[in-house]
Design a protein around this motif. Sequence first.
Motif, short mmCIF file in Angstrom:
data_model
loop_
_atom_site.label_atom_id
_atom_site.label_comp_id
_atom_site.label_asym_id
_atom_site.label_seq_id
_atom_site.Cartn_x
_atom_site.Cartn_y
_atom_site.Cartn_z
N TYR A 75 0.82 -1.23 0.00
CA TYR A 75 0.00 0.00 0.00
C TYR A 75 0.85 1.27 0.00
CZ TYR A 75 -3.31 3.54 1.63
OH TYR A 75 -4.05 4.69 1.76
N LYS A 76 2.04 1.20 0.59
CA LYS A 76 3.00 2.32 0.64
C LYS A 76 2.44 3.59 1.30
CE LYS A 76 5.57 0.86 -3.48
NZ LYS A 76 4.74 -0.30 -3.84
N PRO A 77 2.00 3.46 2.56
CA PRO A 77 1.53 4.66 3.26
C PRO A 77 2.71 5.50 3.75
CG PRO A 77 1.50 2.80 4.75
CD PRO A 77 1.96 2.27 3.42
N GLU A 78 2.42 6.77 4.13
CA GLU A 78 3.46 7.59 4.78
C GLU A 78 3.43 7.38 6.28
OE1 GLU A 78 3.91 11.87 4.09
OE2 GLU A 78 3.31 11.42 2.03
N ILE A 79 2.22 7.09 6.80
CA ILE A 79 2.08 6.91 8.25
C ILE A 79 1.09 5.79 8.55
CG2 ILE A 79 0.23 8.68 8.42
CD1 ILE A 79 1.53 9.45 11.18
N VAL A 80 1.33 5.09 9.66
CA VAL A 80 0.37 4.10 10.15
C VAL A 80 -0.26 4.64 11.43
CG1 VAL A 80 0.08 1.80 11.13
CG2 VAL A 80 1.59 2.11 9.17
N ILE A 81 -1.58 4.68 11.47
CA ILE A 81 -2.29 5.02 12.72
C ILE A 81 -2.72 3.70 13.34
CG2 ILE A 81 -4.24 6.22 13.77
CD1 ILE A 81 -4.33 8.12 11.42
N ASN A 82 -2.14 3.38 14.49
CA ASN A 82 -2.45 2.12 15.15
C ASN A 82 -3.57 2.33 16.16
OD1 ASN A 82 -2.53 -0.12 16.80
ND2 ASN A 82 -0.48 0.20 17.70
N VAL A 83 -4.79 1.92 15.76
CA VAL A 83 -5.91 1.96 16.71
C VAL A 83 -6.49 0.56 16.86
CG1 VAL A 83 -6.63 4.35 16.92
CG2 VAL A 83 -7.19 3.14 14.81
N ALA A 84 -5.58 -0.43 16.82
CA ALA A 84 -5.95 -1.80 17.21
C ALA A 84 -5.83 -1.84 18.74
CB ALA A 84 -5.03 -2.79 16.51
N LEU A 85 -5.19 -2.84 19.30
CA LEU A 85 -5.10 -2.90 20.76
C LEU A 85 -3.64 -2.70 21.19
CD1 LEU A 85 -7.61 -5.80 21.39
CD2 LEU A 85 -7.97 -3.34 21.64
N PRO A 86 -3.41 -2.37 22.47
CA PRO A 86 -2.03 -2.10 22.91
C PRO A 86 -1.08 -3.28 22.69
CG PRO A 86 -3.60 -1.43 24.59
CD PRO A 86 -4.38 -2.15 23.54
N TYR A 87 -1.64 -4.50 22.60
CA TYR A 87 -0.78 -5.68 22.42
C TYR A 87 -0.05 -5.65 21.08
CZ TYR A 87 -4.64 -7.01 25.51
OH TYR A 87 -5.61 -7.02 26.47
N GLN A 88 -0.56 -4.88 20.12
CA GLN A 88 0.03 -4.89 18.77
C GLN A 88 1.05 -3.78 18.55
OE1 GLN A 88 -3.77 -5.33 18.62
NE2 GLN A 88 -3.09 -7.45 18.91
N ASP A 89 1.28 -2.92 19.55
CA ASP A 89 2.13 -1.75 19.33
C ASP A 89 3.51 -2.12 18.77
OD1 ASP A 89 0.05 -0.37 20.43
OD2 ASP A 89 1.16 0.46 22.12
N LEU A 90 4.15 -3.12 19.40
CA LEU A 90 5.55 -3.39 19.02
C LEU A 90 5.65 -4.03 17.63
CD1 LEU A 90 7.10 -4.62 22.40
CD2 LEU A 90 6.85 -2.29 21.53
#
Length: 400
Positions: A75-90
């Motif tokens: 997809y080649k985004p410039e930014i990822v907004i992570n609004v899944a759950l805290p377990y997926q941050d890393l």
Amino acid sequence: MGKTLIIGAGGVASVVVHKCCQNSEIFEDIMIASRTKSKCDALKAKLENQTKTKISTAQVDADNVRGLVALIKDYKPEIVINVALPYQDLSIMDACLECGVHYLDTANYEPLDTAKFEYKWQWAYREKFEKAGLTAVLGCGFDPGVTGVFSAYAQKHHFDEIYELDILDANAGDHGYAFATNFNPEINIREITSNGRYFENGEFIETPPLSVKRVYNFPEIGEKDMYLLYHEELESLALNIKGIKRIRFFMTFSERYLTHLRVLENVGMTSIEPIDFEGKKIVPLQFLKAVLPDPASLGPRTKGKTNIGCIFQGLKGGKAKKYYLYNVCVHEECYAEVGSQAISYTTGVPAMIGAMMVLTGEWLKPGVYNVEEFNPDPFMEALNKWGLPWQENFAPDLVE
Ligand code: NDP
């Protein structure tokens, strides 16, 4: 402008997607990717005819770095907004690093098997992001998020030194259920049933869960019982507000909510220890989540207001000063605008604004940062424009 990948399709993600679609000038092209693709498709179907933003969707398991990398490379985004759950941050941060993409989230990393949140795991990525020339913005919801921006703003414009900060989070919304949580029940209950903790004179002091109670008369809401909790922004604010002596966080809970919670706790339903059930391992708290109302379903039922803000005390020009900076949000208005209640709204709007800050270059700074480490001014302006106007009081009641 920048292509944006939004990971997650729950309550907060839905608000982020709605707000990005209102802001098509910045968010020309977004992809919604989550575990359950049908939820992403439903959001796309709802919005694609009302926006200039191009929307695509994908299925992704955000625990799997390889799968994330493949999706991001495609997809080649410039930014990822992570609004899944805290377990997926890393795993999402690892994938961003591998693909050369900026990162933003709204909650700090928590290991799945320990109810413990600390920034150490994510701060350990500082050098890697710096070397890669990438920006990672941590905790860009309301609390954490706007509370950090408020702190940076108070520090920049109103104080020479801040000595005390009380963060007050009130929800006077009524959804009509006997018991329900306003965001992911598992994350919410893990937070509330943990020990309280506050910062004083250079150290954190622990208190038993929900043992410190105060009553506060909130603007536009009235008197509410509130309880001292540990909240993740205390860890970064204790480092980033120079000279701070005390920081506390209080959240309101009704007696009815606490009675339900106590019973659930006493019977073991809030435990995260797996148990055997009919030949299968289940985690009681995850089972509880399955029987509680889905937070996303609370939107149409919730009436009333939230008030979240910060009371600062310190010195300006040699004189003692008090300053209360807060936002009041109306559940029904949020629902009418984006189909979500105020808790998701107050989290999703700042996440969109934070991503906009990175994409427009206002918050472009290689490394891993908490929000109070950026210039608060453009963000404060954007809060007024995008649905979370703030108010000031220079003579607030203080919390005992
Ligand atoms: P929800 O449970 O409603 O949504 C979470 C979403 O993430 C769901 O769509 C879920 O998929 C998806 N997801 C979960 N695991 C994975 C995975 N392994 N791979 C891909 N997708 C996955 O939560 P909320 O929207 O209420 O909360 C989102 C985040 O916001 C949380 O981290 C929460 O802690 C944070 N938050 C922050 C606040 C702040 O002020 N800073 C306040 C409130 C929340 P599925 O649909 O299949 O379940």
